[in-house]
Write a protein that holds these residues in place. Structure first.
Motif, PDB file in Angstrom:
ATOM      1  N   ASP A 172       0.872  -1.287  -0.086  1.00 46.15           N
ATOM      2  CA  ASP A 172       0.039   0.006   0.137  1.00 46.15           C
ATOM      3  C   ASP A 172       0.724   1.140   0.004  1.00 46.15           C
ATOM      4  O   ASP A 172       0.598   2.269  -0.714  1.00 46.15           O
ATOM      5  N   ALA A 173       1.986   1.144   0.879  1.00 50.44           N
ATOM      6  CA  ALA A 173       2.760   2.370   0.706  1.00 50.44           C
ATOM      7  C   ALA A 173       3.403   2.625  -0.727  1.00 50.44           C
ATOM      8  O   ALA A 173       3.517   3.865  -0.903  1.00 50.44           O
ATOM      9  N   LEU A 174       3.741   1.694  -1.249  1.00 47.57           N
ATOM     10  CA  LEU A 174       4.476   1.818  -2.662  1.00 47.57           C
ATOM     11  C   LEU A 174       3.297   2.008  -3.478  1.00 47.57           C
ATOM     12  O   LEU A 174       3.592   2.892  -4.698  1.00 47.57           O
ATOM     13  N   ASP A 175       2.102   1.631  -3.319  1.00 43.96           N
ATOM     14  CA  ASP A 175       0.894   2.128  -4.053  1.00 43.96           C
ATOM     15  C   ASP A 175       0.740   3.563  -3.986  1.00 43.96           C
ATOM     16  O   ASP A 175       0.570   4.382  -5.128  1.00 43.96           O
ATOM     17  N   LEU A 176       1.141   4.295  -2.901  1.00 37.80           N
ATOM     18  CA  LEU A 176       0.824   5.677  -2.436  1.00 37.80           C
ATOM     19  C   LEU A 176       1.807   6.519  -3.510  1.00 37.80           C
ATOM     20  O   LEU A 176       1.526   7.774  -3.924  1.00 37.80           O
ATOM     21  N   VAL A 177       3.008   5.991  -3.589  1.00 34.68           N
ATOM     22  CA  VAL A 177       4.111   6.553  -4.586  1.00 34.68           C
ATOM     23  C   VAL A 177       3.869   6.003  -5.985  1.00 34.68           C
ATOM     24  O   VAL A 177       4.847   6.247  -6.807  1.00 34.68           O
ATOM     25  N   ARG A 236      11.113   7.822  -4.668  1.00 31.79           N
ATOM     26  CA  ARG A 236       9.826   7.446  -4.524  1.00 31.79           C
ATOM     27  C   ARG A 236       9.783   6.486  -3.510  1.00 31.79           C
ATOM     28  O   ARG A 236       8.870   6.280  -2.556  1.00 31.79           O
ATOM     29  N   VAL A 237      10.704   5.422  -3.858  1.00 32.43           N
ATOM     30  CA  VAL A 237      10.794   4.271  -2.598  1.00 32.43           C
ATOM     31  C   VAL A 237      11.085   4.718  -1.268  1.00 32.43           C
ATOM     32  O   VAL A 237      10.461   4.268  -0.258  1.00 32.43           O
ATOM     33  N   LEU A 285       7.851  15.289  -5.414  1.00 29.90           N
ATOM     34  CA  LEU A 285       7.076  16.276  -4.502  1.00 29.90           C
ATOM     35  C   LEU A 285       5.571  16.129  -4.749  1.00 29.90           C
ATOM     36  O   LEU A 285       5.001  16.216  -3.372  1.00 29.90           O
ATOM     37  N   GLU A 286       5.048  15.766  -5.619  1.00 30.27           N
ATOM     38  CA  GLU A 286       3.508  15.176  -5.579  1.00 30.27           C
ATOM     39  C   GLU A 286       3.416  14.267  -4.727  1.00 30.27           C
ATOM     40  O   GLU A 286       2.315  14.350  -3.908  1.00 30.27           O
TER      41      GLU A 286
END
Ligand SMILES: Nc1ncnc2c1ncn2[C@@H]1O[C@H](COP(=O)(O)OP(=O)(O)O)[C@@H](O)[C@H]1O
Ligand SMILES: [Mg+2]
Lengths: 787, 236
Positions: free
Chosen positions: B124-129, B149-150, B181-182
């Motif tokens: 899920d965390a990787l999904d967010l990025v 991003r990782v 940044l996004e």
């Protein structure tokens, strides 16, 4: 699996080359330790059990004819638990398939059928039957050497008469765990055997009914040996005792003790070297990883990994290598120990000799290895733990370089740029460079250590049996022989040259020290039996005083010019005061010499001989043997060539096995150190090297930077290794300095050359491995990563 | 409305001893960061931004002054307590990513969630990025922006209370920098994580709720943005 552990395994895989090298060095060290300790324990246990269960005597004495009436007096001595009296005779054997003579030691067995002390362990067949004569039990090694089986016949010459015995059993005795003929250096299974025959048979053959000539004693628990010896001597001196002695002077026991102390030495020296090298290798590998992972460590800490967790992580890396290596080393040690038992079984005869696992040693091995590993990595790991997390986020500042001393001594452009880089790298990390050099030097030293023993043994044989003693045969007479007997032996057809000697048992005293020693009277102008000094120069026998060999001089603490007191233990038993006229070099035994004429005078006797040295025409050797065997006066015949042959077959063979093992060990260390050092240099400098390649340097020039350092290390290491090797060889031979033999510190040029050669080969091999990696340097990748 | 002050720093100074020379990185800084706020720290290189952020994150301690995280006084905490604080509350994003090269993207995230109290799922965390499909790639197989991003996924996966980013786009090109940044802004909005981002680029500041400027170890000014701009319309 925890992610940190997964990282550990992957890091380890990255490091596999270095890890393998370290693993091998540790495993080897642990293996030698476990092997020697287990062998030590097995041998000790077998020995103690055999001694105890088969009632090995504590004190021994031999006499001339002593009436059995003395036995009760001996039993009354305080401290004596058991006394056994017996007959012991060394006789020549008459073995059909052997032209050269063999000697048997006949030992009487009471008519009851078993000895009281020094019980026999019957390996095959049976013990002597009480009521039968003409039976013999022979020692195992002798039977094996001659393929004797129960039921076979042997003939021995007893008191001039050839007599036949039927072998009924094959046995081992705690008295002859190793069977060495007195005066010989090493066992010769074929030419010396122990025969147990019935008391009745021996009494009859030697006309000794109602008498004995040998006493063995077992002490009551907790009693003083010296007092018992004193009492025994007092009682037995009138019957020609040449002095009682305890186990420390007992030949078989001495050989066993020597072996045990050598094992103990090996258990200390070898692992010390290997674990030292392992600690160093771990140190450079781990400190490199920690420098490399500086920023990873910082990230872990920033995210809340504790110092403990980080420290444990790196320690686990160390422990993983160490634990697996220790386990592998332990198993390998058991395996080698088993092989060692096989080797011992040929020399030392016990009812059973099995490898015992010395759990204490295994535990100590683990402990030692972990201590070495922790010692080697403590500083680096502590550095990782202490690294402040914020500090670590900043890239490591570039290392500061200075002009090195070497460069300042040389003209400005004497060194090519590549070599300048090499020299600066070296002088920037002097301690690491020093340790690398010492590591490689250790490999050189181990090679020398492994090979020199053969040089030394060969030299010792050469010195003793080619330069000093040049006879082919040594004949001893049962009783001191008169001139006519001597003349007969000396004029046998085929005898080219001969000398006679007189040997007499004595006790030599100097100040408060004393030794039981045989003094040999020899001819001053001897051509065959000569005495030499340490520089191989012939020492003329002066016509006064006494000459001692170096070992005896050392034992007594005597120097040339000192006066010693000599108590003769035979015949008229005169007590002499003699000046030490010279000290001679000998690598076997403890011996003293005198001018033969002077000895006759001192003994108040006419010209008699105890033996003769003969030089024989090789073509008439067999005839001479046959003639000698037929002479009743001849007690034993020692053949120099046969002795040297058997020496080379047994000892040299074992040394060769040890030698190949040691060459492998040295190569492991050399490759381990060289490969590691080069690998680390590559990793430390891959960016520089890649940059050099990018700006146009060739692979060869780049390799020079990397491998130049390694070759400089090797060149420096060789002479240092020679010195360490010489020193360690010195320590090792000090451990081999026993009364039976000494090993001279002789190292041949070839041994040095070979040590250097193998290490250079190992260096080239490791350099080749690393060189391949230089060729595959990822130019873009290396420049991209921030390392 | 009055928001809770997550951080309260009072008059902090930091002096580094460099041999003979004293470097005064911070010379009396006082500030407050509020819950859910997106703050940008602006300033020239060497102005003391990293030093300040490291102190807030419990990586370093000031020479003088006090720092409170909620009711905890960080300046009175020992090393063990600071480690505990970082472990439980703080997520970091560094300029050079600092991923573990021998672990995959997902394992890098899990390395941190393993020691957290109530983490989110690593995927899920990787999904967010937006990197779910690269989960099994090693850092060396990812571009710089993807690695960063990782790093963000790793920082937010443990559901930190504060997210501290030290020049997260410093090593990236413009386009990639915007993507990163996004991702940070998204997390701030979605999870309400108090976020501080360091930059020396004034344009980025337009994304923030507040911009704090540092100069020469002191606060030169604080600006409140009434209209936050989306990262993708920034030009820099
Ligand atoms: N560990 C340190 N040792 C010495 N000086 C430092 C250290 N960390 C930072 N500095 C100095 O403190 C000042 C502020 O540094 P820093 O906070 O990293 O600035 P910024 O992040 O704004 O570029 C600089 O002059 C820097 O050289
Ligand atoms: Mg900074």
């Amino acid at each position: 699996m925890k992610k940190l552990d997964r990282k550990l395994l992957r890091d380890l895989y990255q490091l596999r080359g270095q890890a393998t090298a370290i693993f091998t060095v540790i495993a080897t060290g642990v293996a030698t330790f476990v092997m020697s300790m287990c062998a030590y324990q097995s041998l000790t246990t077998s020995k103690d059990k055999f001694y105890r269960d088969y009632r090995f005597a504590d004190v021994f004495s031999s006499t001339q004819r002593t009436p059995n009436a003395m036995l009760p007096r001996l039993r009354e001595i305080t401290g004596v638990a058991t006394v056994e009296t017996r007959l012991v005779y060394d006789v020549l054997l008459d073995v059909p398939e052997m032209t050269e003579p063999a000697t048997a030691r006949l030992i009487s067995v009471p008519d009851a059928g078993q000895t009281v002390l020094n019980h026999l362990y019957i390996k095959r067949g049976r013990m002597l039957q009480p009521d039968r004569s003409g039976e013999v039990v022979v020692s195992d090694v002798f039977a094996k050497a001659h393929h004797f089986l129960p039921g076979d016949e042997v003939r021995a010459i007893l008191n001039g008469k050839s007599q036949s015995f039927k072998i009924v059993g094959i046995a081992l005795s705690p008295e002859y765990v190793i069977q060495v003929q007195p005066g010989a250096m090493l066992p010769d299974d074929k030419r010396f055997g122990i025969f147990w025959v019935s008391e009745r048979d021996l009494e009859a053959a030697f006309d000794m009914t109602g008498a004995f000539n040998s006493v063995t004693v077992r002490l009551a628990y907790g009693n003083n040996v010296d007092a018992v010896i004193e009492d025994l001597d007092r009682l037995l001196t009138p019957f020609g005792s040449i002095g009682a002695y305890d186990r420390s002077e007992h030949l078989s026991h001495q050989y066993l003790s020597d072996e045990l102390s050598q094992l103990r030495g090996m258990a200390i020296i070898a692992p010390a070297i290997f674990l030292g090298v392992a600690a160093f290798l771990l140190n450079i590998a781990v400190s490199r990883i920690i420098v490399q992972q500086r920023e990873q460590i910082a990230a872990l800490k920033a995210f809340g990994y504790t110092n403990l967790e980080v420290g444990v992580h790196y320690l686990n890396l160390v422990l993983l290598i160490t634990v697996t290596a220790t386990i592998a080393g332990t198993l390998f040690g058991f395996w080698m120990g088993n092989g060692m038992m096989g080797m011992y079984e040929e020399f030392y005869k016990f009812p059973s000799l099995e490898l015992q696992i010395n759990f204490f040693a295994v535990a100590v091995g683990f402990l030692l290895t972990f201590s070495a590993a922790l010692l080697g990595t403590y500083v680096s790991v502590r550095g990782a733990v202490r690294l402040p997390p914020a500090e670590a986020m900043r890239p490591e500042p570039p290392p500061s370089f200075r002009l090195s001393i070497i460069e300042r001594m040389l003209p400005k452009h004497a060194l090519a740029p590549e070599m300048r880089m090499v020299v600066r790298n070296l002088s920037r990390r002097p301690i690491k460079a020093f340790l690398s050099v010492i590591g490689i030097a250790m490999a050189v030293a181990i090679m020398i250590l492994g090979n020199f023993s053969l040089d030394a043994m060969n030299y010792m044989m050469d010195f003793q049996f080619r330069m000093a003693q040049r006879q082919d045969l040594t004949v001893t007479f049962v009783e001191p022989a008169t001139e006519s007997v001597m003349y007969e032996v000396q004029t046998l057809a085929g005898v080219l040259q001969s000398e006679t000697m007189r040997a007499v048992a004595t006790r030599i005293r100097f100040q408060n020290r004393s030794r039981r020693v045989g003094i040999m009277g020899i001819e001053p102008e001897a051509e065959l039996f000569r005495l030499l000094d340490a520089k191989e120069r012939v020492v003329r026998v002066p016509d006064f005083g006494i000459m001692l060999n170096t070992k005896l001089a050392k034992l007594l603490g005597v120097r040339v010019g000192d006066e010693v007191i000599v108590e003769v233990l035979e015949d008229k038993r005169p007590i002499l005061t003699l000046e030490v006229s010279a000290i001679v070099e000998e690598y076997t035994g403890v011996n003293a010499y005198m001018n033969k004429q002077r000895l006759h005078a001192a003994l108040l006797e006419s010209k008699v001989a105890s033996g003769a040295f003969l030089k024989v025409d090789p073509n008439s050797m067999d005839q001479v043997f046959t003639e000698l065997e037929q002479r009743p006066g001849v007690g034993s015949v020692t053949i120099k060539d046969a002795m040297m042959q058997s020496f080379e077959n047994t000892v040299a063979e074992n040394i060769l096995v040890m030698r190949s093992i040691i060459v492998i060990f040295a190569a492991i260390i050399a490759i381990g150190v060289v490969y590691n050092t080069a690998r680390i240099s590559l990793s430390e400098r891959s960016r520089d090297l890649a940059t050099m390649r990018v700006v146009g340097f060739s692979t060869r020039e780049v390799s020079t930077v990397l491998l130049g350092e390694i070759f400089i290390f090797t060149v420096l290491a060789i002479p240092i290794g020679f010195m360490i090797g010489y020193g360690l060889a010195g320590i090792m031979i000090a451990g081999l300095d026993t009364e039976n033999y000494r090993v001279p510190l002789v190292i041949n040029r070839e041994t040095y050359m070979m040590a250097a050669g193998i290490v250079v080969l190992a260096t080239i091999f490791s350099a080749g491995l690393v060189q391949r990696q230089v060729q595959h340097l990822d130019l873009i990748g290396v420049l991209k990563t921030r390392d | 409305m009055t928001k809770t002050a997550v951080f309260r720093a009072v008059d902090i100074t930091k002096t580094y001893q460099m041999g003979e020379v004293q470097v005064r990185a911070l010379r009396g800084v006082s500030l407050e960061l509020f819950e859910g706020e997106f703050v940008v720290l602006l300033g020239a290189s060497g102005s003391g931004k990293s030093t300040l952020l490291n102190i807030l994150g419990g990586l370093d301690v000031p020479t003088s002054g006090t720092v409170h995280y909620l009711d905890n006084e960080l300046t009175a905490s020992d090393q063990g307590m600071l480690t505990r604080y970082r472990r439980d509350h703080v997520g970091f994003v560094f300029q050079f990513y600092n991923l573990i090269p021998s672990l995959t993207a997902r394992e890098n995230v899990e390395l941190i969630t393993e020691i957290a109290d109530s983490p989110m799922d690593s995927l899920d965390a990787l999904d967010l990025v937006d990197l779910r499909e690269r989960a099994d790639h090693f850092p060396a197989q990812l571009s710089g922006g993807e690695q960063q991003r990782v790093a963000i996924a790793r920082a937010i996966a443990k559901n930190p209370d504060v997210l501290l980013c030290d020049e997260p786009t410093g090593a990236l090109d413009v386009k990639t920098g915007i993507v990163v940044l996004e991702a940070i802004a998204l997390i701030n909005r979605k999870l309400g994580t108090t976020t501080a981002v360091i930059t020396h680029n004034a344009e980025i500041a337009k994304m923030a709720d507040r911009v704090i400027s540092l100069s020469n170890g002191q606060i030169a000014g604080v600006e409140k943005n009434t209209t936050k701009i989306q990262a993708n319309v920034l030009s820099w």
